[in-house]
Design an enzyme around this catalytic site. Structure first.
Site, PDB file in Angstrom:
ATOM      1  N   GLY A   1       0.858  -1.446  -0.278  1.00 57.02           N
ATOM      2  CA  GLY A   1      -0.060  -0.245  -0.049  1.00 57.02           C
ATOM      3  C   GLY A   1       0.853   1.074  -0.084  1.00 57.02           C
ATOM      4  O   GLY A   1       0.128   2.321   0.173  1.00 57.02           O
ATOM      5  N   GLY A   2       1.382   1.226  -0.846  1.00 55.93           N
ATOM      6  CA  GLY A   2       2.799   2.196  -0.653  1.00 55.93           C
ATOM      7  C   GLY A   2       3.236   2.644   1.189  1.00 55.93           C
ATOM      8  O   GLY A   2       4.743   3.793   1.091  1.00 55.93           O
TER       9      GLY A   2
ATOM     10  N   GLU B   1      14.656  -0.951  -5.571  1.00 52.98           N
ATOM     11  CA  GLU B   1      15.257  -1.648  -7.275  1.00 52.98           C
ATOM     12  C   GLU B   1      15.065  -0.648  -8.212  1.00 52.98           C
ATOM     13  O   GLU B   1      14.696   1.178  -7.934  1.00 52.98           O
ATOM     14  CB  GLU B   1      13.954  -2.696  -7.674  1.00 52.98           C
ATOM     15  CG  GLU B   1      12.477  -2.086  -6.444  1.00 52.98           C
ATOM     16  CD  GLU B   1      11.302  -2.859  -6.746  1.00 52.98           C
ATOM     17  OE1 GLU B   1      10.783  -2.700  -7.371  1.00 52.98           O
ATOM     18  OE2 GLU B   1      12.026  -4.146  -6.831  1.00 52.98           O
TER      19      GLU B   1
ATOM     20  N   LYS C   1      -5.417   1.291  -6.498  1.00 54.86           N
ATOM     21  CA  LYS C   1      -5.473   1.337  -7.512  1.00 54.86           C
ATOM     22  C   LYS C   1      -7.019   1.656  -7.768  1.00 54.86           C
ATOM     23  O   LYS C   1      -8.241   1.713  -6.666  1.00 54.86           O
ATOM     24  CB  LYS C   1      -5.723  -0.332  -8.016  1.00 54.86           C
ATOM     25  CG  LYS C   1      -5.038  -1.016  -8.344  1.00 54.86           C
ATOM     26  CD  LYS C   1      -4.981  -2.352  -8.252  1.00 54.86           C
ATOM     27  CE  LYS C   1      -3.729  -2.649  -7.980  1.00 54.86           C
ATOM     28  NZ  LYS C   1      -3.546  -4.702  -7.386  1.00 54.86           N
TER      29      LYS C   1
ATOM     30  N   GLU D   1       1.865  -9.543  -8.959  1.00 51.43           N
ATOM     31  CA  GLU D   1       1.228  -8.776  -9.927  1.00 51.43           C
ATOM     32  C   GLU D   1       3.580  -8.303 -10.441  1.00 51.43           C
ATOM     33  O   GLU D   1       3.870  -8.926 -10.740  1.00 51.43           O
ATOM     34  CB  GLU D   1       1.676  -7.736  -8.798  1.00 51.43           C
ATOM     35  CG  GLU D   1      -0.157  -7.889  -8.265  1.00 51.43           C
ATOM     36  CD  GLU D   1      -0.170  -7.045  -7.066  1.00 51.43           C
ATOM     37  OE1 GLU D   1      -1.441  -5.896  -6.615  1.00 51.43           O
ATOM     38  OE2 GLU D   1       0.444  -6.052  -6.712  1.00 51.43           O
TER      39      GLU D   1
ATOM     40  N   GLU E   1       4.760  -8.742  -7.046  1.00 53.15           N
ATOM     41  CA  GLU E   1       4.198  -9.461  -5.422  1.00 53.15           C
ATOM     42  C   GLU E   1       3.200 -10.874  -6.005  1.00 53.15           C
ATOM     43  O   GLU E   1       3.293 -10.111  -6.936  1.00 53.15           O
ATOM     44  CB  GLU E   1       3.790  -9.139  -4.647  1.00 53.15           C
ATOM     45  CG  GLU E   1       3.041  -8.358  -5.288  1.00 53.15           C
ATOM     46  CD  GLU E   1       2.515  -6.873  -3.128  1.00 53.15           C
ATOM     47  OE1 GLU E   1       2.668  -7.680  -2.645  1.00 53.15           O
ATOM     48  OE2 GLU E   1       2.759  -5.766  -3.333  1.00 53.15           O
TER      49      GLU E   1
ATOM     50  N   ASN F   1      -0.389 -11.637  -4.468  1.00 53.98           N
ATOM     51  CA  ASN F   1      -1.553 -11.331  -3.767  1.00 53.98           C
ATOM     52  C   ASN F   1      -2.611 -12.647  -3.316  1.00 53.98           C
ATOM     53  O   ASN F   1      -3.333 -12.858  -3.905  1.00 53.98           O
ATOM     54  CB  ASN F   1      -2.506 -10.293  -3.681  1.00 53.98           C
ATOM     55  CG  ASN F   1      -1.284  -8.850  -3.984  1.00 53.98           C
ATOM     56  OD1 ASN F   1      -0.909  -8.430  -3.293  1.00 53.98           O
ATOM     57  ND2 ASN F   1      -1.914  -8.200  -5.178  1.00 53.98           N
TER      58      ASN F   1
ATOM     59  N   ARG G   1      -4.936 -13.648  -2.387  1.00 53.92           N
ATOM     60  CA  ARG G   1      -6.001 -13.642  -1.577  1.00 53.92           C
ATOM     61  C   ARG G   1      -6.665 -13.591  -2.506  1.00 53.92           C
ATOM     62  O   ARG G   1      -6.389 -13.226  -4.266  1.00 53.92           O
ATOM     63  CB  ARG G   1      -6.316 -12.693  -0.670  1.00 53.92           C
ATOM     64  CG  ARG G   1      -5.555 -11.886  -0.743  1.00 53.92           C
ATOM     65  CD  ARG G   1      -6.073  -9.893  -0.708  1.00 53.92           C
ATOM     66  NE  ARG G   1      -6.009  -8.988  -1.845  1.00 53.92           N
ATOM     67  CZ  ARG G   1      -4.616  -8.151  -1.516  1.00 53.92           C
ATOM     68  NH1 ARG G   1      -3.638  -8.817  -0.679  1.00 53.92           N
ATOM     69  NH2 ARG G   1      -4.623  -7.482  -2.964  1.00 53.92           N
TER      70      ARG G   1
END
Lengths: 177, 455
Positions: free
Chosen positions: B164-165, B200, B237, B275, B289, B291, B293
């Site tokens: 979430g940043g 990165e 998003k 992702e 990554e 997710n 779920r």
């Protein structure tokens, strides 16, 4: 007079206040209204600036409904337990005039005795004090005794032994004295 | 063993979605709610509702013990975590296992492995999945500066346990690292209990693409196409669509293969999303990554493939194998989802909870609304501000965009402020129609233009 119907302060109101407090940058919040006093602080050692005569020490509140709502939120509450713990309105059979409900401080399994076969904490008709333990609530084998939070006579035990009770469910009806 | 009764432990639209999917399969439902969600849609739909705690999520939706206790006491044999809250916590999955409750999601070990971003990258590397050039753990500011020189600026510095940043920043030179490294690490420590950072290369012109995957735990994995989620604000998003129309077929094949290989190497079970960053200039993809779920944006994949992914979650969790082959999951349509939030886009997206007085969602062919809201519903102030997801589907992207514009125009919500004006502005923007955008488009181009309409 400890009439919950007139006061109309619910557990939700308190939660809302706590939420507002958490999202604020305030260090403390102190509110007095209608004989009700709420003190929120980010300092875990803080105590009420001015304790009203009817209030119980905050240590005695540890197992009451409102204290359980608040403590993990890093705020401490001290207030008249009679007003706060038993003020929330809810579903189920009505609470007779002049009587108040002890409500579940959290969801869990309700037990009337400290262990199987042991004498029950309380019986109908019994006089209890503010710090009298009235039942046990278990969540995943973690047993938490619940204190009355007020002085009075046990009029009814609504929750059933060994059954799950929801958060804020009416457990026991007390006639304060 | 098929599931007979499920405890739904999330809230909002996904709880309603989970309850409905269970009912469609003949599964009984118990909905766990906080005091603030007693009137929620999921509570109304479920066969039984249990108040598990006060409004504060820490004392309700985030307490794994309460959830599993409730599941056991109400005779549930499964638990659906939804998204957010405890959906990707190894602890909840493990607690379910220990008490004979089926956790509807991946195995606890899988959640743990993928939850650690560095471990997840190692798994991806071992599966031959391309990664953005980057570093291992970085301990100090000095090490970070050195690594920045080697990778070439700009670089992205992230928290290993993050999401979430939070705990993340972009550095365009060594000065930025010196200024922000310790602060970000502390933020990560506070948010996730782990201040480990890594770095990165920052790909400036990129899209966010992700692949919907499903495994049955045997090593068999199928994908349900990709989603393009490039329209983001602060890493949240706002629009999601399927497929990623901007991606050429050869790269798309590599994308799908990479995603499937990665999760197959874990014998992945249930729904997941892999992702990737799509580097537009280099025409390359890099793993970000997994997710572990079901995701908010799963409906666009359902719309373009015709599969009900939440029902599939129940079926897989109940022990059914994936009985299809990949060619039985063609992507034949285009779908776009946008997130309707109770927030004020003119006031820095300040949340605007309150009572909905009028709620008239659009209806018609190719229009789907996943929402828990209704007229007279009180949006509580304690949680996420999302109040619905509008999903439109059509044969082509062009037609889909047009349909979305009409649907948004017809959407009436009164009583509280929503981001509907922003959604309309995006849907009618020429860059959106032309599909000329990247992950920074919303913040750098669209929002300034949107704010200018106010003056």
């Amino acid at each position: 007079m400890a009439s919950s119907e007139k006061r109309k302060v619910t557990a939700e109101d308190i939660e809302n206040l706590i939420e507002i407090f958490k999202q604020s940058s305030w260090d403390e919040m102190h509110l007095e209204a209608d004989g009700l006093e709420i003190f929120l602080s980010n300092d875990p050692t803080a105590t009420t600036p001015r304790t009203p005569a009817a209030a119980v020490p905050s240590a005695a509140m540890t197992n009451s409904a409102v204290a359980n709502v608040v403590v993990p939120a890093a705020a401490s509450v001290a207030a008249s337990s009679t007003t706060l713990s038993h003020a929330a309105g809810g579903a189920g059979a009505p609470i007779p005039d002049g009587q108040v409900a002890i409500r579940a401080p959290n969801l869990g399994t309700f037990y009337r005795a400290p262990k199987p076969g042991a004498p029950t904490y309380i019986e109908v008709g019994q006089q209890i004090e503010v710090t009298t333990e009235v039942c046990l609530i278990e969540v995943m084998k973690l047993f938490t005794p619940v204190q009355s939070g007020l002085r009075g006579i046990v009029r009814e035990i609504r929750a059933r032994d060994g059954q799950m009770v929801e958060f804020d469910a009416v457990l026991i009806i007390i006639e304060p004295n | 063993m098929p599931i007979s009764r499920v405890l739904s432990v999330n809230r909002g639209e996904i709880a309603a979605r989970v309850v409905r999917a269970a009912h469609a399969l003949g599964i009984e439902t118990v909905q766990a709610v906080s005091m603030a969600d007693r009137e929620s849609r999921a509570a109304q739909l479920a066969d039984r509702t249990v108040v598990i705690g006060p409004a504060a999520s820490r004392l309700s939706y985030l307490d794994a013990n309460l959830l599993v206790h409730t599941a056991l006491q109400t005779g549930c044999d499964a638990l659906h975590p939804g998204y957010g809250f405890l959906s990707e916590r190894e602890h909840l999955a493990r607690l379910c296992d220990e008490h004979g409750i089926i956790f509807i999601g991946p195995a606890a070990e899988t959640i743990a492995a993928l939850g650690d971003k560095l471990k997840a990258k190692a798994i991806a590397r071992a599966a031959g999945v391309p990664l953005v050039p980057g570093t291992e753990r970085i301990a100090t500011v000095n090490d970070a500066v050195k690594a920045g020189e080697e990778l070439g600026y700009p670089v992205l510095i992230k928290a290993s346990a993050g999401g979430g940043g939070r705990g993340m920043f972009i550095a365009r030179g060594p000065d930025d690292i010196v200024a922000s490294f310790d602060k970000a690490s502390n933020e990560a420590m506070e948010a996730f209990g782990d201040g480990t950072m890594y770095m990165e290369r920052y790909v400036e012109n990129a899209r966010h693409v992700e692949v919907q995957v499903f495994g049955d735990g045997s090593g068999k994995v199928l994908h349900f196409g990709e989603r393009d989620c490039s329209i983001q604000r602060r890493y949240q998003k706002v629009f999601e669509e399927a497929p990623c129309a901007a991606m050429p077929p050869a790269l798309r094949r590599q994308l799908h293969e990479s995603a499937v290989n990665l999760v197959a190497s874990l014998k992945y079970r249930n729904a997941g999303t892999v992702e990737f960053l799509y580097d537009i200039d280099r025409q390359a993809i890099y793993f970000i990554e997994v997710n572990a779920r079901i995701q908010v944006e799963h409906p666009v994949s359902e719309q373009v493939t015709g599969y009900d992914l939440v029902q599939l979650q129940f079926q897989i969790a109940g022990g059914e194998p994936l009985r299809w082959t990949q060619d039985q999951i063609p992507v034949t349509r285009h779908a776009i989802e946008c997130r309707l939030n109770a927030e004020d886009p003119y006031r820095n997206f300040k949340p605007s909870p309150g009572r909905i007085t009028r709620w008239v969602p659009p209806q018609g062919a190719g229009i789907r609304l996943d929402s828990h809201c209704y007229a007279d519903y009180l949006v509580p102030p304690f949680y996420d501000s999302m109040i619905g997801k509008l999903i439109v589907t059509a044969a082509s992207r062009e037609e889909c965009v047009r349909r979305l514009q009409v649907a948004l125009e017809k959407f009436v919500v009164e009583g509280l402020t929503t981001n509907l004006p922003l959604l309309k502005f995006i849907a009618t923007h020429p860059d959106f129609a032309a599909n000329q955008l990247n992950t920074r488009w919303l913040e750098q181009i669209l929002l300034p233009a949107f704010e200018a309409t106010q003056e």
